[in-house]
Design a protein around this motif. Sequence first.
Motif, PDB file in Angstrom:
ATOM      1  N   THR A 135       0.883  -1.030   0.035  1.00 22.39           N
ATOM      2  CA  THR A 135      -0.044  -0.010   0.098  1.00 22.39           C
ATOM      3  C   THR A 135       0.782   1.235  -0.091  1.00 22.39           C
ATOM      4  OG1 THR A 135      -0.086   0.187   2.288  1.00 22.39           O
ATOM      5  CG2 THR A 135      -1.926  -1.217   1.212  1.00 22.39           C
ATOM      6  N   GLY A 136       2.000   1.339   0.654  1.00 25.57           N
ATOM      7  CA  GLY A 136       2.661   2.397   0.617  1.00 25.57           C
ATOM      8  C   GLY A 136       2.736   3.128   1.784  1.00 25.57           C
ATOM      9  N   TRP A 137       1.880   2.685   2.907  1.00 21.02           N
ATOM     10  CA  TRP A 137       1.971   3.239   4.256  1.00 21.02           C
ATOM     11  C   TRP A 137       2.824   2.793   5.089  1.00 21.02           C
ATOM     12  CZ3 TRP A 137      -3.632   1.909   2.873  1.00 21.02           C
ATOM     13  CH2 TRP A 137      -4.264   3.200   2.360  1.00 21.02           C
ATOM     14  N   GLY A 138       3.708   3.762   5.773  1.00 22.77           N
ATOM     15  CA  GLY A 138       4.518   3.326   6.704  1.00 22.77           C
ATOM     16  C   GLY A 138       4.165   2.821   8.000  1.00 22.77           C
ATOM     17  N   ARG A 139       5.065   2.656   9.011  1.00 20.74           N
ATOM     18  CA  ARG A 139       4.648   2.092  10.117  1.00 20.74           C
ATOM     19  C   ARG A 139       4.475   3.341  11.263  1.00 20.74           C
ATOM     20  NH1 ARG A 139       8.377  -0.446  12.931  1.00 20.74           N
ATOM     21  NH2 ARG A 139       7.049  -1.772  14.163  1.00 20.74           N
ATOM     22  N   ASP A 140       4.575   4.438  10.864  1.00 19.49           N
ATOM     23  CA  ASP A 140       4.231   5.709  11.887  1.00 19.49           C
ATOM     24  C   ASP A 140       2.716   5.668  12.206  1.00 19.49           C
ATOM     25  OD1 ASP A 140       2.909   8.129   9.935  1.00 19.49           O
ATOM     26  OD2 ASP A 140       3.967   6.335   8.793  1.00 19.49           O
ATOM     27  N   LEU A 141       2.166   6.629  12.896  1.00 17.70           N
ATOM     28  CA  LEU A 141       1.018   6.690  13.476  1.00 17.70           C
ATOM     29  C   LEU A 141       0.064   6.874  12.157  1.00 17.70           C
ATOM     30  CD1 LEU A 141       1.329   9.003  16.583  1.00 17.70           C
ATOM     31  CD2 LEU A 141       1.061   6.287  16.464  1.00 17.70           C
ATOM     32  N   LEU A 142       0.178   7.541  11.352  1.00 12.44           N
ATOM     33  CA  LEU A 142      -0.686   7.872  10.223  1.00 12.44           C
ATOM     34  C   LEU A 142      -0.900   6.795   9.210  1.00 12.44           C
ATOM     35  CD1 LEU A 142       0.341  11.490   8.973  1.00 12.44           C
ATOM     36  CD2 LEU A 142      -1.694  10.751  10.310  1.00 12.44           C
ATOM     37  N   GLY A 143       0.556   6.039   9.043  1.00  8.39           N
ATOM     38  CA  GLY A 143       0.364   4.934   8.309  1.00  8.39           C
ATOM     39  C   GLY A 143      -0.159   3.893   9.118  1.00  8.39           C
ATOM     40  N   GLU A 144      -0.125   3.489  10.206  1.00  8.73           N
ATOM     41  CA  GLU A 144      -0.481   2.406  10.861  1.00  8.73           C
ATOM     42  C   GLU A 144      -2.200   2.650  10.815  1.00  8.73           C
ATOM     43  OE1 GLU A 144       0.288  -0.558  11.598  1.00  8.73           O
ATOM     44  OE2 GLU A 144       2.351  -0.425  12.022  1.00  8.73           O
ATOM     45  N   GLY A 145      -2.633   3.795  11.067  1.00  6.98           N
ATOM     46  CA  GLY A 145      -3.969   4.070  11.150  1.00  6.98           C
ATOM     47  C   GLY A 145      -4.717   3.814   9.711  1.00  6.98           C
ATOM     48  N   SER A 146      -3.988   4.190   8.657  1.00  4.39           N
ATOM     49  CA  SER A 146      -4.396   4.196   7.282  1.00  4.39           C
ATOM     50  C   SER A 146      -4.437   2.384   7.082  1.00  4.39           C
ATOM     51  CB  SER A 146      -3.464   4.673   6.176  1.00  4.39           C
ATOM     52  OG  SER A 146      -3.479   6.036   6.757  1.00  4.39           O
ATOM     53  N   VAL A 147      -3.431   1.603   7.200  1.00  4.39           N
ATOM     54  CA  VAL A 147      -3.435   0.249   6.857  1.00  4.39           C
ATOM     55  C   VAL A 147      -4.714  -0.419   7.673  1.00  4.39           C
ATOM     56  CG1 VAL A 147      -2.452  -1.877   7.447  1.00  4.39           C
ATOM     57  CG2 VAL A 147      -1.108   0.055   6.548  1.00  4.39           C
ATOM     58  N   MET A 175      -4.906  12.873  10.188  1.00  8.05           N
ATOM     59  CA  MET A 175      -5.069  11.460  10.358  1.00  8.05           C
ATOM     60  C   MET A 175      -6.650  11.249  10.129  1.00  8.05           C
ATOM     61  SD  MET A 175      -4.510   8.321  11.638  1.00  8.05           S
ATOM     62  CE  MET A 175      -3.352   8.244  13.086  1.00  8.05           C
ATOM     63  N   ARG A 176      -7.557  11.968  10.183  1.00  2.92           N
ATOM     64  CA  ARG A 176      -9.021  11.906   9.809  1.00  2.92           C
ATOM     65  C   ARG A 176      -9.038  11.852   8.255  1.00  2.92           C
ATOM     66  NH1 ARG A 176     -10.088  14.933  14.718  1.00  2.92           N
ATOM     67  NH2 ARG A 176     -10.076  16.895  13.669  1.00  2.92           N
ATOM     68  N   GLY A 177      -8.356  12.796   7.313  1.00  2.11           N
ATOM     69  CA  GLY A 177      -8.124  12.484   6.313  1.00  2.11           C
ATOM     70  C   GLY A 177      -7.803  11.438   5.646  1.00  2.11           C
ATOM     71  N   MET A 178      -6.618  10.928   5.922  1.00  2.00           N
ATOM     72  CA  MET A 178      -5.901   9.891   5.540  1.00  2.00           C
ATOM     73  C   MET A 178      -6.831   8.573   6.054  1.00  2.00           C
ATOM     74  SD  MET A 178      -1.841  10.191   6.341  1.00  2.00           S
ATOM     75  CE  MET A 178      -1.389   8.789   5.598  1.00  2.00           C
ATOM     76  N   ILE A 179      -7.656   8.520   6.956  1.00  2.30           N
ATOM     77  CA  ILE A 179      -8.369   7.109   7.375  1.00  2.30           C
ATOM     78  C   ILE A 179      -9.355   7.278   6.330  1.00  2.30           C
ATOM     79  CG2 ILE A 179     -10.185   6.564   9.074  1.00  2.30           C
ATOM     80  CD1 ILE A 179      -8.101   7.348  11.102  1.00  2.30           C
ATOM     81  N   ARG A 180     -10.148   8.151   5.977  1.00  5.60           N
ATOM     82  CA  ARG A 180     -11.201   8.440   4.935  1.00  5.60           C
ATOM     83  C   ARG A 180     -10.458   7.787   3.617  1.00  5.60           C
ATOM     84  NH1 ARG A 180     -12.139  13.757   7.357  1.00  5.60           N
ATOM     85  NH2 ARG A 180     -13.979  13.764   8.557  1.00  5.60           N
ATOM     86  N   LYS A 181      -9.401   8.402   3.121  1.00  3.55           N
ATOM     87  CA  LYS A 181      -8.933   8.007   1.768  1.00  3.55           C
ATOM     88  C   LYS A 181      -8.691   6.531   2.124  1.00  3.55           C
ATOM     89  CE  LYS A 181      -6.793  12.476   0.593  1.00  3.55           C
ATOM     90  NZ  LYS A 181      -5.615  13.286   0.515  1.00  3.55           N
ATOM     91  N   VAL A 223       4.107  10.665  10.926  1.00  5.58           N
ATOM     92  CA  VAL A 223       4.034  11.191  12.341  1.00  5.58           C
ATOM     93  C   VAL A 223       4.258  10.013  13.025  1.00  5.58           C
ATOM     94  CG1 VAL A 223       2.656  12.514  13.890  1.00  5.58           C
ATOM     95  CG2 VAL A 223       2.478  13.032  11.395  1.00  5.58           C
ATOM     96  N   TRP A 224       5.408  10.287  13.867  1.00  2.38           N
ATOM     97  CA  TRP A 224       5.673   9.102  15.008  1.00  2.38           C
ATOM     98  C   TRP A 224       5.246   9.656  16.560  1.00  2.38           C
ATOM     99  CZ3 TRP A 224       7.709   4.909  12.717  1.00  2.38           C
ATOM    100  CH2 TRP A 224       7.983   5.242  11.602  1.00  2.38           C
ATOM    101  N   SER A 225       4.976   8.477  17.220  1.00  3.27           N
ATOM    102  CA  SER A 225       4.655   8.720  18.477  1.00  3.27           C
ATOM    103  C   SER A 225       6.037   9.170  19.215  1.00  3.27           C
ATOM    104  CB  SER A 225       4.479   7.383  19.230  1.00  3.27           C
ATOM    105  OG  SER A 225       5.406   6.226  19.121  1.00  3.27           O
ATOM    106  N   LEU A 226       5.872   9.491  20.450  1.00  6.04           N
ATOM    107  CA  LEU A 226       7.131  10.219  21.190  1.00  6.04           C
ATOM    108  C   LEU A 226       7.930   9.025  21.430  1.00  6.04           C
ATOM    109  CD1 LEU A 226       5.221  12.606  23.633  1.00  6.04           C
ATOM    110  CD2 LEU A 226       6.791  13.064  21.749  1.00  6.04           C
TER     111      LEU A 226
END
Length: 235
Positions: A135-147, A175-181, A223-226
């Motif tokens: 899919t091309g999404w990474g393991r960062d917060l945005l990527g995991e949420g998208s997967v 995040m909300r925009g990426m989840i919708r997409k 976007v990564w967690s702390l």
Amino acid sequence: MQKPDTSLQFRTAWRALGRLRLDPDNTDEVFVIIRALSGNSGERHYRKFKKTEAGQRILAEKRNLLDTLIDHDYLRSLPQESLGHQYLLFTEREKITAEGLVAASESGGRTEVGENRQRFFNRLRDCHDLQHVTTGWGRDLLGEGSVLAFSIAQKWHHGIALIVAMAFWTGGPEMRGMIRKAWRRGKQSECLEFADWEGLLPLPLAQVRQQLGLGEPPVYEPVWSLGAAASTVGQ
């Protein structure tokens, strides 16, 4: 053989969700939530899988995807542009292993469900990072949420939906925009959990994406967690 528990354990899931919110990198809690709210989701998905041509072939051949993914010599021998080689580079870059995902998933124990069902459920677990690569999404917060949003668009699961809902309401506009997409992309693509991954690994990644109806990979700023950000200091 122990009969699977299909009851929904909301209290267990809610407590694990609270711990996950405090530590988004704690993969163990993700599996606690998934187990607690699985219900009949896995059984329904398995029945659909075994009706597909790929599913019948995979079960008849008694394949174990994990065996292929831990064979680094094989993956490294594949063309550099192939899915398999890119998957290996992804795991090395992220400092993760297929075995690590197994350990996290079994941290709370496991229930025997029969050979074919277990083979399928193991594939669902083992193909997670392949989904990141394709899919091309990474393991960062945005990527995991998208997967995860992509996943529930293809197969509804109460536990995964709960995690996505938390990400949606606490993650901000991006995040909300990426989840919708991701949801829309999941609806338009082939079901990745039914894919013949062993057959796809030698193929060029671009061809795999086209074959699965994924289109071009997204372009976004991770976007990564702390905790994850702190772990990269000094590397």
